[in-house]
Structure formats: C-alpha cells, structure tokens
Design a protein around this motif. Structure first.
Motif, PDB file in Angstrom:
ATOM      1  N   VAL A 108     -12.412  -0.135   4.127  1.00  0.00           N
ATOM      2  CA  VAL A 108     -12.303   0.675   2.914  1.00  0.00           C
ATOM      3  C   VAL A 108     -11.189   0.115   2.042  1.00  0.00           C
ATOM      4  N   THR A 109     -11.461   0.009   0.748  1.00  0.00           N
ATOM      5  CA  THR A 109     -10.452  -0.347  -0.241  1.00  0.00           C
ATOM      6  C   THR A 109     -10.501   0.713  -1.329  1.00  0.00           C
ATOM      7  N   ALA A 110      -9.368   1.371  -1.572  1.00  0.00           N
ATOM      8  CA  ALA A 110      -9.337   2.474  -2.528  1.00  0.00           C
ATOM      9  C   ALA A 110      -8.326   2.223  -3.630  1.00  0.00           C
ATOM     10  N   GLY A 111      -8.757   2.449  -4.864  1.00  0.00           N
ATOM     11  CA  GLY A 111      -7.868   2.464  -6.005  1.00  0.00           C
ATOM     12  C   GLY A 111      -7.618   3.910  -6.395  1.00  0.00           C
ATOM     13  N   ALA A 112      -7.071   4.116  -7.570  1.00  0.00           N
ATOM     14  CA  ALA A 112      -6.763   5.480  -8.011  1.00  0.00           C
ATOM     15  C   ALA A 112      -8.021   6.290  -8.315  1.00  0.00           C
ATOM     16  N   GLU A 113      -9.032   5.656  -8.918  1.00  0.00           N
ATOM     17  CA  GLU A 113     -10.236   6.378  -9.345  1.00  0.00           C
ATOM     18  C   GLU A 113     -11.530   5.811  -8.790  1.00  0.00           C
ATOM     19  N   MET A 138       0.849  -1.173   0.000  1.00  0.00           N
ATOM     20  CA  MET A 138       0.000   0.000   0.000  1.00  0.00           C
ATOM     21  C   MET A 138       0.893   1.234   0.000  1.00  0.00           C
ATOM     22  N   ASN A 139       0.620   2.172  -0.899  1.00  0.00           N
ATOM     23  CA  ASN A 139       1.427   3.384  -0.913  1.00  0.00           C
ATOM     24  C   ASN A 139       0.718   4.502  -0.157  1.00  0.00           C
ATOM     25  N   ASP A 140       1.409   5.651  -0.020  1.00  0.00           N
ATOM     26  CA  ASP A 140       0.861   6.765   0.749  1.00  0.00           C
ATOM     27  C   ASP A 140      -0.439   7.303   0.163  1.00  0.00           C
ATOM     28  N   ALA A 141      -0.558   7.321  -1.176  1.00  0.00           N
ATOM     29  CA  ALA A 141      -1.788   7.812  -1.813  1.00  0.00           C
ATOM     30  C   ALA A 141      -2.967   6.913  -1.454  1.00  0.00           C
ATOM     31  N   ASP A 142      -2.738   5.582  -1.469  1.00  0.00           N
ATOM     32  CA  ASP A 142      -3.806   4.652  -1.094  1.00  0.00           C
ATOM     33  C   ASP A 142      -4.240   4.893   0.344  1.00  0.00           C
ATOM     34  N   THR A 143      -3.269   5.051   1.237  1.00  0.00           N
ATOM     35  CA  THR A 143      -3.571   5.283   2.648  1.00  0.00           C
ATOM     36  C   THR A 143      -4.348   6.581   2.815  1.00  0.00           C
ATOM     37  N   THR A 144      -3.916   7.647   2.147  1.00  0.00           N
ATOM     38  CA  THR A 144      -4.595   8.934   2.233  1.00  0.00           C
ATOM     39  C   THR A 144      -6.024   8.821   1.718  1.00  0.00           C
ATOM     40  N   ASP A 145      -6.216   8.147   0.582  1.00  0.00           N
ATOM     41  CA  ASP A 145      -7.567   7.977   0.049  1.00  0.00           C
ATOM     42  C   ASP A 145      -8.436   7.160   1.000  1.00  0.00           C
ATOM     43  N   GLU A 146      -7.896   6.111   1.569  1.00  0.00           N
ATOM     44  CA  GLU A 146      -8.671   5.308   2.507  1.00  0.00           C
ATOM     45  C   GLU A 146      -9.070   6.139   3.729  1.00  0.00           C
ATOM     46  N   ILE A 147      -8.178   6.970   4.217  1.00  0.00           N
ATOM     47  CA  ILE A 147      -8.483   7.847   5.358  1.00  0.00           C
ATOM     48  C   ILE A 147      -9.580   8.835   4.970  1.00  0.00           C
ATOM     49  N   ARG A 148      -9.482   9.417   3.789  1.00  0.00           N
ATOM     50  CA  ARG A 148     -10.505  10.372   3.330  1.00  0.00           C
ATOM     51  C   ARG A 148     -11.867   9.700   3.182  1.00  0.00           C
ATOM     52  N   ILE A 149     -11.880   8.509   2.632  1.00  0.00           N
ATOM     53  CA  ILE A 149     -13.150   7.789   2.439  1.00  0.00           C
ATOM     54  C   ILE A 149     -13.734   7.401   3.792  1.00  0.00           C
ATOM     55  N   ARG A 150     -12.906   6.929   4.684  1.00  0.00           N
ATOM     56  CA  ARG A 150     -13.383   6.577   6.035  1.00  0.00           C
ATOM     57  C   ARG A 150     -14.019   7.809   6.689  1.00  0.00           C
ATOM     58  N   ALA A 151     -13.384   8.963   6.576  1.00  0.00           N
ATOM     59  CA  ALA A 151     -13.932  10.197   7.153  1.00  0.00           C
ATOM     60  C   ALA A 151     -15.253  10.572   6.474  1.00  0.00           C
ATOM     61  N   LEU A 152     -15.333  10.403   5.159  1.00  0.00           N
ATOM     62  CA  LEU A 152     -16.563  10.686   4.408  1.00  0.00           C
ATOM     63  C   LEU A 152     -17.703   9.811   4.928  1.00  0.00           C
ATOM     64  N   GLY A 188     -20.077   2.176  -3.231  1.00  0.00           N
ATOM     65  CA  GLY A 188     -19.165   2.271  -4.360  1.00  0.00           C
ATOM     66  C   GLY A 188     -18.869   3.750  -4.578  1.00  0.00           C
ATOM     67  N   LEU A 189     -17.609   4.093  -4.645  1.00  0.00           N
ATOM     68  CA  LEU A 189     -17.214   5.496  -4.790  1.00  0.00           C
ATOM     69  C   LEU A 189     -16.366   5.680  -6.035  1.00  0.00           C
ATOM     70  N   ARG A 190     -16.412   6.876  -6.577  1.00  0.00           N
ATOM     71  CA  ARG A 190     -15.529   7.230  -7.690  1.00  0.00           C
ATOM     72  C   ARG A 190     -14.975   8.630  -7.423  1.00  0.00           C
ATOM     73  N   LYS A 191     -13.802   8.850  -7.969  1.00  0.00           N
ATOM     74  CA  LYS A 191     -13.153  10.143  -7.794  1.00  0.00           C
ATOM     75  C   LYS A 191     -13.576  11.046  -8.934  1.00  0.00           C
ATOM     76  N   GLU A 192     -14.143  12.202  -8.592  1.00  0.00           N
ATOM     77  CA  GLU A 192     -14.572  13.204  -9.565  1.00  0.00           C
ATOM     78  C   GLU A 192     -13.805  14.487  -9.281  1.00  0.00           C
ATOM     79  N   TRP A 252     -13.692  12.335  -3.735  1.00  0.00           N
ATOM     80  CA  TRP A 252     -14.426  11.078  -3.654  1.00  0.00           C
ATOM     81  C   TRP A 252     -15.914  11.350  -3.536  1.00  0.00           C
ATOM     82  N   MET A 253     -16.701  10.621  -4.352  1.00  0.00           N
ATOM     83  CA  MET A 253     -18.158  10.754  -4.369  1.00  0.00           C
ATOM     84  C   MET A 253     -18.781   9.368  -4.292  1.00  0.00           C
TER      85      MET A 253
END
Length: 136
Positions: free
Chosen positions: A81-86, A1-15, A115-119, A123-124
C-alpha cells in the motif's frame, strides 16, 4: 513517512483485507463496502472495456460467488500500500482458483491493483484491476 501516512496505509490494508474476506465468503454487501459510486473495474472476464459504476460492479459478482462455491480459493498472498493525503494505490497477489487449478499451477497468482481516493475522510476504491499473467 509520517504518522498520518502510516495510519492511512494501515486503514487501506484493513479495507483490502476486509474486501478479500467478503469476496471469499460471497458477502455482497462486504464486497461493495468502501467502493465509490463511480468505480471502474477491469476484470479477467469480459467485458474487456471494464465495468463502470457501482451497479455494474455489483452485477459481476454473483457468477464469481457461484464458481467459488465449487471450492475455489481467494486469498491474499502479498499486499503493498502507498498512501498520499487524498489518493492511494495498493497492489496485491492472490491465490485464486479451484483446488485442481492451484495444484496444476501452484505459482499462478491473480494480480490486483486498486486506486483509492479519500472522500469526506474515508478511503474509497475508485479503480480496481484484476489480471492473470499470460501463459505459454
């Protein structure tokens, strides 16, 4: 897991946590925040073919808020939470029920899948599914 994945997972968890808090508080704007205009939701109550679009999504919440004012709870018990790039997905279990319902079935959990997508870098929620397991 890279830092971007971790950051996205944290953002989604907060959302998801903000959304659940807004649902519990009956905060319509908070419930709608971070949801795509073309959201599709499959919910416990009808319609069984789901609701489509943010206006239809908005329309389902007032009866739920009314039910909650009777003392019902809506609390996250677990969240993954599992996050990809988009695109990403999250699944959670929630305590959802009146005090009487929760006493009668203390282990019953509402199942939530998102299910979320990055717009435009944000994240939406594009798909939301709520269900309870079938009981005997």
């Amino acid at each position: 897991m890279n830092d971007a994945d971790t950051t996205d997972e944290i953002r989604i968890r907060a959302l998801v946590e903000r959304w659940a808090r807004a649902v519990h508080e009956g905060d319509m704007e908070g419930v709608l925040a971070d949801h795509a205009e073309d959201i599709v939701m499959f919910d416990v109550p009808p319609p069984s073919d789901g609701v489509r679009g943010i206006d239809a999504y908005r329309a389902v919440w007032p009866p739920f808020f009314g039910w909650q004012r009777q003392g019902a709870r809506f609390e996250i018990v677990s969240l993954e939470v599992t996050a990809g790039a988009e695109v990403a997905f999250a699944h959670a279990l929630l305590r959802c029920g009146t005090p009487e319902e929760l006493r009668a079935e203390p282990g019953n959990r509402l199942r939530l899948t998102l299910g979320l997508r990055k717009e435009q870098g944000r994240w939406m929620v594009a798909h939301e599914h709520h269900s309870f397991s079938a009981t005997d």
